[in-house]
Each structure stands twice: as C-alpha cells, then as structure tokens.
Design a protein around this motif. Structure first.
Motif, short mmCIF file in Angstrom:
data_model
loop_
_atom_site.label_atom_id
_atom_site.label_comp_id
_atom_site.label_asym_id
_atom_site.label_seq_id
_atom_site.Cartn_x
_atom_site.Cartn_y
_atom_site.Cartn_z
N SER A 26 0.82 -1.22 0.00
CA SER A 26 0.00 0.00 0.00
C SER A 26 0.85 1.26 0.00
O SER A 26 0.33 2.35 0.23
CB SER A 26 -0.92 0.00 1.23
N CYS A 27 2.17 1.10 -0.26
CA CYS A 27 3.09 2.25 -0.28
C CYS A 27 3.70 2.40 -1.68
O CYS A 27 4.87 2.04 -1.89
CB CYS A 27 4.19 2.08 0.76
N PRO A 28 2.97 2.92 -2.62
CA PRO A 28 3.45 2.98 -4.01
C PRO A 28 4.59 3.98 -4.22
O PRO A 28 5.28 3.91 -5.23
CB PRO A 28 2.21 3.40 -4.80
N HIS A 29 4.79 4.90 -3.26
CA HIS A 29 5.84 5.92 -3.41
C HIS A 29 7.05 5.63 -2.52
O HIS A 29 7.92 6.49 -2.38
CB HIS A 29 5.28 7.30 -3.08
N LEU A 30 7.12 4.43 -1.97
CA LEU A 30 8.23 4.08 -1.07
C LEU A 30 9.56 4.18 -1.80
O LEU A 30 9.76 3.57 -2.86
CB LEU A 30 8.02 2.68 -0.53
N THR A 31 10.48 4.96 -1.23
CA THR A 31 11.79 5.19 -1.85
C THR A 31 12.92 4.55 -1.06
O THR A 31 13.88 4.04 -1.65
CB THR A 31 12.06 6.70 -1.97
N HIS A 32 12.81 4.56 0.28
CA HIS A 32 13.85 4.00 1.15
C HIS A 32 13.20 3.06 2.16
O HIS A 32 12.31 3.47 2.89
CB HIS A 32 14.61 5.12 1.88
N LEU A 33 13.68 1.82 2.22
CA LEU A 33 13.08 0.83 3.10
C LEU A 33 14.17 0.07 3.86
O LEU A 33 15.14 -0.40 3.26
CB LEU A 33 12.23 -0.17 2.29
N THR A 34 13.99 -0.03 5.18
CA THR A 34 14.88 -0.83 6.04
C THR A 34 14.04 -1.80 6.85
O THR A 34 13.07 -1.40 7.50
CB THR A 34 15.68 0.07 7.00
N LEU A 35 14.42 -3.06 6.81
CA LEU A 35 13.79 -4.10 7.63
C LEU A 35 14.86 -4.67 8.54
O LEU A 35 15.88 -5.19 8.07
CB LEU A 35 13.20 -5.20 6.74
N GLN A 36 14.64 -4.57 9.85
CA GLN A 36 15.67 -4.96 10.81
C GLN A 36 15.10 -5.88 11.89
O GLN A 36 14.12 -5.54 12.54
CB GLN A 36 16.29 -3.72 11.46
N GLU A 37 15.72 -7.03 12.03
CA GLU A 37 15.37 -7.99 13.09
C GLU A 37 13.87 -8.28 13.10
O GLU A 37 13.20 -8.12 14.11
CB GLU A 37 15.84 -7.48 14.45
N CYS A 38 13.38 -8.70 11.96
CA CYS A 38 11.98 -9.11 11.84
C CYS A 38 11.97 -10.63 11.71
O CYS A 38 12.07 -11.16 10.60
CB CYS A 38 11.32 -8.45 10.63
N PRO A 39 11.86 -11.36 12.83
CA PRO A 39 12.06 -12.82 12.81
C PRO A 39 11.00 -13.60 12.04
O PRO A 39 11.27 -14.71 11.59
CB PRO A 39 12.06 -13.19 14.30
N SER A 40 9.80 -13.04 11.90
CA SER A 40 8.74 -13.78 11.20
C SER A 40 8.76 -13.52 9.70
O SER A 40 7.99 -14.13 8.95
CB SER A 40 7.38 -13.40 11.77
N LEU A 41 9.64 -12.66 9.25
CA LEU A 41 9.71 -12.34 7.83
C LEU A 41 10.35 -13.50 7.06
O LEU A 41 11.46 -13.93 7.36
CB LEU A 41 10.54 -11.07 7.62
#
Length: 311
Positions: A26-41
C-alpha cells in the motif's frame, strides 16, 4: 498516509498474519526501506517502482525478497551466508551502484561453494561503484571465495570497504592482490577486527571527520621486515596506486606489525594519494604523535595529508 510514505524503517516486527506485506503493497511511493530484526519475515515483495535503497538487517528467516523497482541503487544485507536458492530477486541488478554485505557468522569451516550466492549477487551488479564487505575470520580465508568469479565488476569500483581480521601475512598479501583487480579505485576503507568486539561502522561511504593533524616531520621506520611476508607482494604493481587512489581510511588501528606493513605498502606506492587517515583504538591514543610521525615517513607523495584520529 501509507499512499504518500517514501521512507520506512521497521525493526523487531512480529508479523504472523502477513500484514507487513499488505503495508508495503500500500506504499506505491516508497523510496527508502529498512527491515531490521523481523524474525517472522520469510517472503516479501516490494512493489514500489520508486524504491532506491533497501536494507535487510538480521532478518534471519528470510528466504525470498523480490524488489520490483528498476530505480534501486543501494542494497544492504546483514545476516548469515546467503541461501543457495538466491535470497534477492531484483528487477535490475545492473542499476545497483552501492552494495554492502555483512556476514555475521564465522566462516572458518565453510566450503567455497557456500560463498557462491554472495558472489553471484556481487557479479550481477555489473556497475558497482561502492562495495563494502564484512566477514570473519580473515580476508585471505574468505576474500578469494567472494571475489574469484566477480573480478570483472570490480574494475568499475570507486570505493571499497573491507571489515575483517588480519591474522598473518597472507591477509596483507590478499588485500594487495585484491587491489590489483580494482584499477579505478579512488577510496579504500579498512576496518581491521581485533580480539575485542568491534564498534559498529556507522557509514560505508567516505566522510570527513574531526581529526588532529600532527606537525610535518620525519620519523623512523619501526617495522621488522625480516619476515617473508613482504617478499610475496611488495614488488606487485597495482594500477590504482599509480594515479587513481585518492583516500585511504583505516579504523581500529593499533600499530601492530601487520597493520604497519600494510600501511607502509600503501603509503609508499600511492602516487596520487591526497589523504591517509587512521582512527586509533582506545588503548593507542596516547601514541598519536608517534604514529603520525611514523606514517608520514612512509609517504611516496609528500603532499599526502596524514591524519590520526582518536577513537
């Protein structure tokens, strides 16, 4: 709100119902993304066509990450060795100009084939200008596995960062050999890891810091060259040292013999070097003046500015 969001950092998120995927979609304009320590991912797809930078840090159960943007330029990964089924699926590998890979497991007992996914990722990014690698234990043990099949892309590198241990002369030789394949390198950053826990490296690009510059006077050599270490690589001709390499930065500098040998090798051959900077470990700060004097005595180019920073 999510429809206009351009920067998102998610840390320690539990997502048993896959709501994270719904959020990202739902974020069509997302430019910078960080995913950190997300164990269920485990599996994730980022559909934003505007995504320019993506970082995945210690999401140890991730199996598949698909990035649909053809604008992606910066990619960062921290975790164990990449899985053989290829963790990342990118829309345009050639668009990635900056890549950071931090392997946070000991690689001492790993087979060369286990490095293949990381090598393939490096090799796929054919226009890399910035590369930072962090691994244990040493550059001689692991570096050849990372780089053997990725040498063609290294020719485009402008900035290289290496964070690893230096155990013996083969590690110094391995750095020299690697530089021989980076003929257009302009900035080299080295982060030797000692027995103590290293500090987190905040940036993997060159950045100016407050530093102290010592008076311009000479100094003694201070290095024991009786070892056969220098015989193997000292005569090596490294093209980037002739006219390309402008800046060298060494963090966690303790003034140990291997560090001195490497420092003198670089300083005595870098004809176009503008700045050579070291940051001392806490226990060496009292020797700052002596170390600065020693480093200056090794310069081929006497216009090279040598700076010594306290930790």
């Amino acid at each position: 709100m999510s429809a206009t969001l351009d920067t998102l950092c998610l840390a320690r998120i539990m997502d048993p119902k896959d709501q994270l995927q719904q959020l990202l979609s739902s974020c069509p304009h997302l430019t910078h993304l960080t995913l950190q320590e997300c164990p269920s991912l485990t599996d994730i797809t980022v559909t934003s066509a505007r995504l320019k930078s993506f970082a995945m840090i210690c999401c140890h159960h991730a199996r598949r990450v698909e990035l649909s943007s053809r604008r992606l330029q910066l990619l960062q990964y921290k975790g164990g060795l990449l899985p053989h089924n290829s963790l990342f699926k990118l829309a345009d590998y050639a668009g990635v100009v900056a890549l950071k890979i931090e392997i946070c497991q000991d690689l001492s007992d790993k087979e060369p084939t286990e490095f293949a996914p990381a090598t393939e990722l490096i090799k796929g990014c054919t226009k890399l200008a910035h590369l930072h690698l962090s691994f244990h234990p040493s550059v001689a043990r692991c570096g050849s596995f990372f780089f053997t099949d990725a040498l063609p892309c290294l020719q485009h590198l402008r900035q290289l960062g290496l964070q690893c241990c230096f155990h013996d002369g083969t590690d110094v030789w391995a750095v020299a050999a690697l530089l021989g394949d980076t003929e257009n390198l302009e900035v080299l950053s080295l982060f030797p890891l000692g027995p103590e826990t290293p500090k987190e490296v905040d940036t993997w690009y060159w950045s100016d810091r407050e530093s102290d510059t010592e008076p311009e006077d000479g100094g003694g050599d201070g290095v024991d060259y009786s070892s056969q270490v220098t015989d193997g690589f000292w005569p090596t001709h490294i093209r980037c040292l002739d006219d390309k390499l402008r800046r060298i930065n060494i963090r966690n500098y303790r003034g140990l013999q291997l560090e001195k040998i490497l420092a003198k090798f670089l300083l005595s051959k870098a004809a176009a070097l503008e700045e050579f900077s070291v940051t001392l470990t806490a226990g060496r700060s009292q020797n700052k003046s002596k170390i600065a004097k020693e480093l200056r005595s090794w310069r081929l180019n006497h216009h090279t500015r040598v700076t010594v920073n306290r930790c």
